[in-house]
Design an enzyme around this catalytic site. Structure first.
Site, PDB file in Angstrom:
ATOM      1  CG  ASP A  68      -1.830   1.244   1.353  1.00 51.64           C
ATOM      2  OD1 ASP A  68      -1.663   2.251   0.791  1.00 51.64           O
ATOM      3  OD2 ASP A  68      -2.893   1.071   2.258  1.00 51.64           O
ATOM      4  CB  VAL A  69       1.863   3.668  -2.568  1.00 48.47           C
ATOM      5  CG1 VAL A  69       2.400   2.983  -3.548  1.00 48.47           C
ATOM      6  CG2 VAL A  69       0.463   4.273  -2.955  1.00 48.47           C
ATOM      7  CB  SER A  97      -5.909  13.300 -14.002  1.00 45.55           C
ATOM      8  OG  SER A  97      -7.297  13.390 -14.532  1.00 45.55           O
ATOM      9  CE1 TYR A 122      -7.981  10.303  -9.949  1.00 42.12           C
ATOM     10  CE2 TYR A 122      -8.704  12.001 -11.357  1.00 42.12           C
ATOM     11  CZ  TYR A 122      -8.036  10.879 -11.248  1.00 42.12           C
ATOM     12  OH  TYR A 122      -7.532  10.183 -11.941  1.00 42.12           O
ATOM     13  CB  ALA A 130      -7.374  18.981  -4.193  1.00 37.76           C
ATOM     14  CE  LYS A 137      -4.633  11.189 -10.309  1.00 43.01           C
ATOM     15  NZ  LYS A 137      -3.595  10.241 -10.208  1.00 43.01           N
TER      16      LYS A 137
HETATM   17  P1  NAP Z   1      -7.521   1.226 -12.047  1.00 45.79           P
HETATM   18  O1  NAP Z   1      -7.643   0.344 -13.185  1.00 45.79           O
HETATM   19  O2  NAP Z   1      -8.264   1.329 -10.828  1.00 45.79           O
HETATM   20  O3  NAP Z   1      -6.024   0.612 -11.406  1.00 45.79           O
HETATM   21  C1  NAP Z   1      -5.445   1.014 -10.359  1.00 45.79           C
HETATM   22  C2  NAP Z   1      -4.594   0.351  -9.444  1.00 45.79           C
HETATM   23  O4  NAP Z   1      -3.966   0.473  -8.257  1.00 45.79           O
HETATM   24  C3  NAP Z   1      -5.515  -0.935  -9.030  1.00 45.79           C
HETATM   25  O5  NAP Z   1      -4.996  -2.039  -9.110  1.00 45.79           O
HETATM   26  C4  NAP Z   1      -5.510  -0.461  -7.400  1.00 45.79           C
HETATM   27  O6  NAP Z   1      -5.874  -1.605  -6.814  1.00 45.79           O
HETATM   28  C5  NAP Z   1      -4.254  -0.003  -7.253  1.00 45.79           C
HETATM   29  N1  NAP Z   1      -4.143   0.543  -6.014  1.00 45.79           N
HETATM   30  C6  NAP Z   1      -4.990   1.285  -5.230  1.00 45.79           C
HETATM   31  N2  NAP Z   1      -4.741   1.951  -4.248  1.00 45.79           N
HETATM   32  C7  NAP Z   1      -3.377   1.299  -4.155  1.00 45.79           C
HETATM   33  C8  NAP Z   1      -2.376   1.697  -2.927  1.00 45.79           C
HETATM   34  N3  NAP Z   1      -2.896   2.500  -1.986  1.00 45.79           N
HETATM   35  N4  NAP Z   1      -1.480   1.221  -3.096  1.00 45.79           N
HETATM   36  C9  NAP Z   1      -0.935   0.318  -4.261  1.00 45.79           C
HETATM   37  N5  NAP Z   1      -1.940   0.175  -5.136  1.00 45.79           N
HETATM   38  C10 NAP Z   1      -3.037   0.990  -5.225  1.00 45.79           C
HETATM   39  O7  NAP Z   1      -6.971   2.594 -12.521  1.00 45.79           O
HETATM   40  P2  NAP Z   1      -6.393   3.259 -14.008  1.00 45.79           P
HETATM   41  O8  NAP Z   1      -7.450   3.794 -14.516  1.00 45.79           O
HETATM   42  O9  NAP Z   1      -5.357   1.913 -14.587  1.00 45.79           O
HETATM   43  O10 NAP Z   1      -5.447   4.567 -13.488  1.00 45.79           O
HETATM   44  C11 NAP Z   1      -4.165   4.610 -13.204  1.00 45.79           C
HETATM   45  C12 NAP Z   1      -3.712   5.700 -12.817  1.00 45.79           C
HETATM   46  O11 NAP Z   1      -4.148   6.529 -13.872  1.00 45.79           O
HETATM   47  C13 NAP Z   1      -4.192   6.490 -11.560  1.00 45.79           C
HETATM   48  O12 NAP Z   1      -3.445   7.144 -10.976  1.00 45.79           O
HETATM   49  C14 NAP Z   1      -5.316   7.171 -12.245  1.00 45.79           C
HETATM   50  O13 NAP Z   1      -5.733   8.380 -11.327  1.00 45.79           O
HETATM   51  C15 NAP Z   1      -4.808   7.895 -13.527  1.00 45.79           C
HETATM   52  N6  NAP Z   1      -5.746   8.247 -14.555  1.00 45.79           N
HETATM   53  C16 NAP Z   1      -6.616   7.336 -14.988  1.00 45.79           C
HETATM   54  C17 NAP Z   1      -7.635   7.902 -16.065  1.00 45.79           C
HETATM   55  C18 NAP Z   1      -8.577   6.960 -16.576  1.00 45.79           C
HETATM   56  O14 NAP Z   1      -9.276   7.488 -17.586  1.00 45.79           O
HETATM   57  N7  NAP Z   1      -8.443   5.734 -16.431  1.00 45.79           N
HETATM   58  C19 NAP Z   1      -7.515   9.282 -16.431  1.00 45.79           C
HETATM   59  C20 NAP Z   1      -6.504   9.985 -15.784  1.00 45.79           C
HETATM   60  C21 NAP Z   1      -5.684   9.469 -14.867  1.00 45.79           C
HETATM   61  P3  NAP Z   1      -7.354  -1.957  -6.513  1.00 45.79           P
HETATM   62  O15 NAP Z   1      -7.872  -2.648  -7.513  1.00 45.79           O
HETATM   63  O16 NAP Z   1      -7.704  -2.791  -5.103  1.00 45.79           O
HETATM   64  O17 NAP Z   1      -8.095  -0.617  -6.417  1.00 45.79           O
END
Ligand code: NAP
Length: 247
Positions: A63-64, A142, A155, A157, A159
């Protein structure tokens, strides 16, 4: 191969964008240190990467938000590999609500993972990277951190803070040949965006000049550029992968 013999640490790598980055980096020659809170999915990702690329992968449930666990993970990575060249702070969560209804817990959870989690990882890798006089740090921000969004005060704030953190750390570590940049994805097809209702998705799609959602691989390709020597004179920048949504 663009990352031959490099070692990359990627957080939140079990699924979504983090998993795609891990797969691409490994296919470009990098060994990996991957972590996530989702242990089962992380094990599956590790297995697939090892099978398809033959790279060495160290994986752990971390957990980060927990500084000591992050420090111990980095120590383990340095014991397994001689260096740590690339850090991708990708782990992120959402807990959407309007400000007037947002609980302290929803605010804290998002700031803790998205901002403090990145700080913990940067702090843990900065000493070994400084010693090496080399490193690449990539923070997954983001476009919401640039433009704000209704229902996402926590979120946006987190990012926006991550973008400011990126610039400060770029200034601190630049003299040691460490590049620190942020990626600001727009609307990318992953489990995170699958949660959005159809109506909201339709509205968002109308705001994207390229007329479609992005894919995790669109973000991973930019991460590869920022992790490689092709970007050696770029630091402190925020690069958008958003189909033109914010310009
Ligand atoms: P995702 O599919 O929800 O994957 C995120 C991963 O991070 C999940 O496996 C999650 O575990 C894990 N995680 C959550 N809390 C954690 C913690 N405390 N320590 C370690 N790992 C943790 O998200 P994604 O869409 O791939 O997004 C990845 C990144 O891109 C994020 O930072 C997100 O804010 C950013 N982003 C995404 C989008 C988009 O459209 N998808 C847009 C802009 C930015 P769990 O499965 O248990 O939650």
């Amino acid at each position: 191969m663009r990352l031959e013999n490099k070692v990359s640490m990627i957080t939140g790598a079990a699924r979504g964008i983090g998993r795609e980055i891990a797969m691409l980096f490994a296919s470009e020659g990098s060994n990996l240190a991957i972590c996530d809170v989702n242990e089962e999915a992380l094990a599956a990702t590790k297995g697939e990467i090892e099978k398809t690329t033959g790279r060495k992968v160290v994986a752990a449930k971390i957990d980060v938000t927990r500084e000591e666990d992050v420090q111990n993970f980095v120590k383990k990575v340095l014991d397994n590999f001689s260096s740590l060249d690339i850090l991708v702070n990708n782990a992120g969560i959402t807990r959407d609500n309007l400000v007037m209804r947002m609980s302290e817990q929803e605010w804290d959870a998002v700031l803790d993972v998205n901002l403090k989690g990145a700080f913990n990882c940067i702090k843990a890798v900065s000493r070994p990277m400084m010693k090496n006089r080399s490193g690449k740090i990539i923070n997954m921000a983001s476009i919401i951190g640039i433009m704000g969004n209704m229902g996402q005060a926590n979120y946006s704030a987190s990012k926006g803070g991550l973008i400011a953190l990126t610039k400060s750390v770029a200034k601190e570590l630049g003299s040691r040949n460490i590049n620190v940049n942020a990626i600001a994805p727009g609307f990318i097809q992953t489990d995170m965006t699958d949660k959005l209702q159809g109506e909201i998705k339709e509205t968002l799609l109308k705001l994207i000049p390229l007329g479609k959602m992005g894919e995790a691989k669109d973000v991973a390709r930019l991460a590869l550029f920022l992790a490689s020597s092709d970007s050696s004179y770029i630091t402190g920048q925020v690069l958008q992968v958003d189909g033109g949504m914010v310009m």
